[in-house]
Design a protein around this motif. Structure first.
Motif, PDB file in Angstrom:
ATOM      1  N   THR A   1      -8.834  70.374  29.204  1.00 57.50           N
ATOM      2  CA  THR A   1      -9.953  69.624  28.610  1.00 57.50           C
ATOM      3  C   THR A   1      -9.441  68.466  27.760  1.00 57.50           C
ATOM      4  O   THR A   1     -10.059  67.405  27.724  1.00 57.50           O
ATOM      5  N   GLY A   2      -8.308  68.660  27.086  1.00 59.48           N
ATOM      6  CA  GLY A   2      -7.746  67.578  26.281  1.00 59.48           C
ATOM      7  C   GLY A   2      -7.366  66.367  27.107  1.00 59.48           C
ATOM      8  O   GLY A   2      -7.423  65.228  26.630  1.00 59.48           O
ATOM      9  N   GLN A   3      -7.000  66.588  28.359  1.00 58.27           N
ATOM     10  CA  GLN A   3      -6.599  65.496  29.245  1.00 58.27           C
ATOM     11  C   GLN A   3      -7.739  64.971  30.108  1.00 58.27           C
ATOM     12  O   GLN A   3      -7.557  64.006  30.844  1.00 58.27           O
ATOM     13  N   ASN A   4      -8.926  65.600  30.013  1.00 59.89           N
ATOM     14  CA  ASN A   4     -10.016  65.249  30.924  1.00 59.89           C
ATOM     15  C   ASN A   4     -11.358  65.081  30.228  1.00 59.89           C
ATOM     16  O   ASN A   4     -12.410  65.386  30.799  1.00 59.89           O
ATOM     17  N   VAL A   5     -11.347  64.577  29.000  1.00 62.14           N
ATOM     18  CA  VAL A   5     -12.596  64.327  28.279  1.00 62.14           C
ATOM     19  C   VAL A   5     -13.421  63.309  29.067  1.00 62.14           C
ATOM     20  O   VAL A   5     -12.912  62.308  29.561  1.00 62.14           O
ATOM     21  N   GLY A   6     -14.708  63.589  29.205  1.00 62.35           N
ATOM     22  CA  GLY A   6     -15.609  62.704  29.936  1.00 62.35           C
ATOM     23  C   GLY A   6     -15.670  62.985  31.426  1.00 62.35           C
ATOM     24  O   GLY A   6     -16.453  62.370  32.146  1.00 62.35           O
ATOM     25  N   LYS A   7     -14.866  63.942  31.892  1.00 54.13           N
ATOM     26  CA  LYS A   7     -14.868  64.279  33.318  1.00 54.13           C
ATOM     27  C   LYS A   7     -15.577  65.610  33.540  1.00 54.13           C
ATOM     28  O   LYS A   7     -15.769  66.400  32.626  1.00 54.13           O
ATOM     29  N   GLN A   8     -15.967  65.839  34.784  1.00 57.77           N
ATOM     30  CA  GLN A   8     -16.658  67.078  35.133  1.00 57.77           C
ATOM     31  C   GLN A   8     -15.681  68.139  35.608  1.00 57.77           C
ATOM     32  O   GLN A   8     -14.643  67.829  36.203  1.00 57.77           O
ATOM     33  N   VAL A   9     -16.063  69.389  35.349  1.00 58.81           N
ATOM     34  CA  VAL A   9     -15.316  70.537  35.861  1.00 58.81           C
ATOM     35  C   VAL A   9     -16.325  71.442  36.563  1.00 58.81           C
ATOM     36  O   VAL A   9     -17.406  71.699  36.041  1.00 58.81           O
ATOM     37  N   ALA A  10     -15.981  71.882  37.757  1.00 55.74           N
ATOM     38  CA  ALA A  10     -16.871  72.756  38.513  1.00 55.74           C
ATOM     39  C   ALA A  10     -16.442  74.209  38.359  1.00 55.74           C
ATOM     40  O   ALA A  10     -15.257  74.522  38.441  1.00 55.74           O
ATOM     41  N   MET A  11     -17.421  75.069  38.117  1.00 52.84           N
ATOM     42  CA  MET A  11     -17.192  76.510  38.128  1.00 52.84           C
ATOM     43  C   MET A  11     -17.685  76.986  39.485  1.00 52.84           C
ATOM     44  O   MET A  11     -18.868  76.860  39.806  1.00 52.84           O
ATOM     45  N   VAL A  12     -16.753  77.483  40.290  1.00 53.10           N
ATOM     46  CA  VAL A  12     -17.007  77.750  41.706  1.00 53.10           C
ATOM     47  C   VAL A  12     -16.896  79.241  41.972  1.00 53.10           C
ATOM     48  O   VAL A  12     -15.860  79.849  41.715  1.00 53.10           O
ATOM     49  N   LEU A  13     -17.974  79.825  42.463  1.00 54.58           N
ATOM     50  CA  LEU A  13     -17.984  81.242  42.800  1.00 54.58           C
ATOM     51  C   LEU A  13     -18.087  81.381  44.312  1.00 54.58           C
ATOM     52  O   LEU A  13     -19.038  80.898  44.921  1.00 54.58           O
ATOM     53  N   LYS A  14     -17.089  82.007  44.921  1.00 60.21           N
ATOM     54  CA  LYS A  14     -17.070  82.202  46.372  1.00 60.21           C
ATOM     55  C   LYS A  14     -17.319  80.892  47.114  1.00 60.21           C
ATOM     56  O   LYS A  14     -18.171  80.814  47.998  1.00 60.21           O
ATOM     57  N   SER A  15     -16.605  79.862  46.730  1.00 64.34           N
ATOM     58  CA  SER A  15     -16.632  78.541  47.372  1.00 64.34           C
ATOM     59  C   SER A  15     -17.909  77.744  47.077  1.00 64.34           C
ATOM     60  O   SER A  15     -18.092  76.655  47.611  1.00 64.34           O
ATOM     61  N   ARG A  16     -18.797  78.233  46.214  1.00 62.80           N
ATOM     62  CA  ARG A  16     -20.059  77.558  45.906  1.00 62.80           C
ATOM     63  C   ARG A  16     -20.066  77.121  44.448  1.00 62.80           C
ATOM     64  O   ARG A  16     -19.727  77.896  43.555  1.00 62.80           O
ATOM     65  N   VAL A  17     -20.465  75.882  44.185  1.00 69.19           N
ATOM     66  CA  VAL A  17     -20.513  75.358  42.816  1.00 69.19           C
ATOM     67  C   VAL A  17     -21.707  75.959  42.083  1.00 69.19           C
ATOM     68  O   VAL A  17     -22.858  75.823  42.515  1.00 69.19           O
ATOM     69  N   LEU A  18     -21.443  76.624  40.972  1.00 68.07           N
ATOM     70  CA  LEU A  18     -22.508  77.160  40.121  1.00 68.07           C
ATOM     71  C   LEU A  18     -22.998  76.105  39.150  1.00 68.07           C
ATOM     72  O   LEU A  18     -24.194  75.980  38.890  1.00 68.07           O
ATOM     73  N   THR A  19     -22.073  75.374  38.576  1.00 72.04           N
ATOM     74  CA  THR A  19     -22.393  74.337  37.611  1.00 72.04           C
ATOM     75  C   THR A  19     -21.185  73.406  37.512  1.00 72.04           C
ATOM     76  O   THR A  19     -20.059  73.824  37.768  1.00 72.04           O
ATOM     77  N   ALA A  20     -21.443  72.153  37.161  1.00 71.30           N
ATOM     78  CA  ALA A  20     -20.354  71.170  37.046  1.00 71.30           C
ATOM     79  C   ALA A  20     -20.555  70.344  35.785  1.00 71.30           C
ATOM     80  O   ALA A  20     -20.912  69.171  35.837  1.00 71.30           O
ATOM     81  N   PRO A  21     -20.335  70.959  34.616  1.00 74.23           N
ATOM     82  CA  PRO A  21     -20.559  70.263  33.357  1.00 74.23           C
ATOM     83  C   PRO A  21     -19.515  69.200  33.055  1.00 74.23           C
ATOM     84  O   PRO A  21     -18.435  69.175  33.636  1.00 74.23           O
ATOM     85  N   THR A  22     -19.876  68.337  32.123  1.00 77.98           N
ATOM     86  CA  THR A  22     -18.996  67.263  31.664  1.00 77.98           C
ATOM     87  C   THR A  22     -18.303  67.690  30.373  1.00 77.98           C
ATOM     88  O   THR A  22     -18.954  68.175  29.440  1.00 77.98           O
ATOM     89  N   VAL A  23     -17.008  67.493  30.298  1.00 84.90           N
ATOM     90  CA  VAL A  23     -16.238  67.861  29.101  1.00 84.90           C
ATOM     91  C   VAL A  23     -16.473  66.814  28.017  1.00 84.90           C
ATOM     92  O   VAL A  23     -16.244  65.622  28.220  1.00 84.90           O
ATOM     93  N   GLN A  24     -16.925  67.256  26.860  1.00 86.88           N
ATOM     94  CA  GLN A  24     -17.242  66.347  25.761  1.00 86.88           C
ATOM     95  C   GLN A  24     -16.071  66.107  24.807  1.00 86.88           C
ATOM     96  O   GLN A  24     -16.032  65.089  24.132  1.00 86.88           O
TER      97      GLN A  24
END
Length: 200
Positions: free
Chosen positions: A148-171
């Motif tokens: 997160t320290g290296q990716n502020v302002g970027k999205q991260v996807a939480m993926v369950l069984k190859s499916r995206v549950l949510t893709a929030p933006t790191v603040q």
């Protein structure tokens, strides 16, 4: 829907916001199977749209192949995912959020469900909004803080069984092993997302 990730004071934003219904008790979940949940960086978003063909090579490292696979991927709800959790975490992945229809080009996984110790949902006492709280293991917290320290302002996807549950933006950089996902969702929706992150 835009979602934000936050630490105790830093947050992940998800763009879903709704009324809190007065249910104050958080519902906590322990990740059932650490191998089926993965955290992957979002490399690109592809707007919702009809599939243009057969989505082959969903795990290619070639950008042109990734875009073609994203355009071809059928993100409709109810459609089975041929990968269904058999994706290689060391390779990029084309996936989607079936609720929103958004398709994603995702980078290799850098955390798994084994790095998450607990997930719960509750109203935030400061804002009244519903939030999802994630607690990481010591190893997971270290990796999460670095990423997160290296990716502020970027999205991260939480993926369950190859499916995206949510893709929030790191603040902000998220240290200390505790993270919040905020957005415009009701408390039942937040609890369902917490349950999904934990593996159902």
């Amino acid at each position: 829907m835009r979602i934000l990730l936050l630490a105790a004071v830093a947050v992940l934003a998800t763009g879903c916001q709704a009324d809190v219904t007065g249910q104050a008790e958080p519902t906590g979940f322990v990740v059932k199977d650490g191998t089926v949940l993965r955290f992957r960086p979002v490399l690109a978003e592809v707007p919702p749209g009809p599939a243009t063909g057969s989505a082959t090579e969903r795990q290619s490292a070639d950008p042109a192949t990734q875009q073609a696979a994203a355009q071809a991927f059928d993100c409709a709800q109810g459609q089975p995912d041929p990968l269904d959790g058999r994706d290689d975490p060391a390779l990029p992945l084309i996936s989607c959020d079936r609720a929103l229809g958004t398709k994603y080009v995702l980078g290799p996984g850098f955390l798994s469900g084994a790095d998450v110790s607990r997930v719960d949902a509750a109203p935030d006492p400061r804002t009244g909004r519903s939030v999802i709280n994630l607690s990481f293991t010591a190893k997971g917290a270290k990796t999460w803080a670095e990423w997160t320290g290296q990716n502020v302002g970027k999205q991260v996807a939480m993926v369950l069984k190859s499916r995206v549950l949510t893709a929030p933006t790191v603040q902000s950089a998220i240290t200390g092993g505790e993270t919040q996902i905020t957005g415009q969702f009701t408390l039942p929706e937040a609890r369902q997302l917490a349950r999904d992150i934990a593996g159902g």
